[in-house]
Scaffold this active site. Sequence first.
Site, PDB file in Angstrom:
ATOM      1  N   ASP A   1      46.724  40.881  43.140  1.00  0.00           N
ATOM      2  CA  ASP A   1      45.593  41.066  42.233  1.00  0.00           C
ATOM      3  C   ASP A   1      45.598  40.028  41.115  1.00  0.00           C
ATOM      4  O   ASP A   1      46.577  39.879  40.383  1.00  0.00           O
ATOM      5  CB  ASP A   1      45.694  42.468  41.627  1.00  0.00           C
ATOM      6  CG  ASP A   1      44.427  42.915  40.931  1.00  0.00           C
ATOM      7  OD1 ASP A   1      43.739  42.064  40.343  1.00  0.00           O
ATOM      8  OD2 ASP A   1      44.138  44.122  40.970  1.00  0.00           O
TER       9      ASP A   1
ATOM     10  N   SER B   1      39.719  40.794  41.454  1.00  0.00           N
ATOM     11  CA  SER B   1      39.838  42.103  42.105  1.00  0.00           C
ATOM     12  C   SER B   1      38.458  42.634  42.509  1.00  0.00           C
ATOM     13  O   SER B   1      37.734  41.990  43.266  1.00  0.00           O
ATOM     14  CB  SER B   1      40.575  43.070  41.171  1.00  0.00           C
ATOM     15  OG  SER B   1      40.983  44.228  41.850  1.00  0.00           O
TER      16      SER B   1
END
Length: 341
Positions: A209, A49
């Site tokens: 993610d 991320s």
Amino acid sequence: MDGNAVTGASTRTNVDVVLEGGGVKGIALVGALRELCAAHTVQRVAGTSAGAIVAALLAAGYTVPELEQEMRSLDFASLQDGPARHFGKVGAALAVLLHNGVFKGDALHAWIEERLADKNVITFQQLRRQEEGDDTGTPPYKLAVVVSDISRGLELHLPEDYQALCGVDPDTAKVADAVRASASIPFYFRPVRFRTGPSQESQRLMLVDGGLLSNFPVDLFDRRDSTPPRWPTIGIKLSMRRTPSQGWQPARNPVELARRLVSTMTSAHDRIHVDQSHVQDRTIFVDTDKVRSTDFRIAQEQVETLYTNGRSAAQQFLATWDFRQWLNRYHPSQGGAGPPP
């Protein structure tokens, strides 16, 4: 990745770095890297991320001062793109129902792509590295990006897994695409749809993610044989070290219950590792608890606080860190009593 150190170039030693994700909290990673890169030369860097964003820029050749400039000048609110931003909670709910995410993520992708292009990095081919003495299983790249493939329930390490799990030549894959996928905060940014190669029947995967499966894969660069590592892997984690009692949080209503359920599911895998002493002893823990990951309208004062907290945490860690002691204590090749890394 020469040029990442701020000072002390003549005394720097090699290190691999793993960066945790955390949305806007990633600013703290840059603060920690300022101190870490003053003492070490980063060979390989991995991230999830926000950690993947910082990792990609570092691997592309950004110096720490350049990273600082980029983070301080970035208008985080501008990354909230798409019509949902203009229609409040109703628009956000519709965007999630129709597109699986409130914001498109195109602005984020463009920002990453432009930053990498400034260093002439487009595909993973430009991030290749191979040195004599590397573990035979070590991917020949400076960067590793953690992505969650929710179509098949797999954790992908890109570009390593492109060939076997996606049927794609990793040298031809775009770095910005992998980083954008890793930064797809569930329900916040739209997932990335990725077409596999013919050997994988050209399936359309849905990537989100990487933190959904592993937000802090600190063992990603560990050798896969019994040979002791030539240099350490150090992790930077965007939370303080906690005891079980400190980690307790109540769930007083259905909304809090839902948040705690998601948090538990996404963090349980990493907690198993982080609770082990051989992981804690090579991890920089940064206090970022007063900032939410999705606070994209963060005040400049908070930006500076995150950055300062990152520097302070790294300074405290480096004041006592000793790679040889860590090896002697934990690595079986050195007679260490602890578990292998």
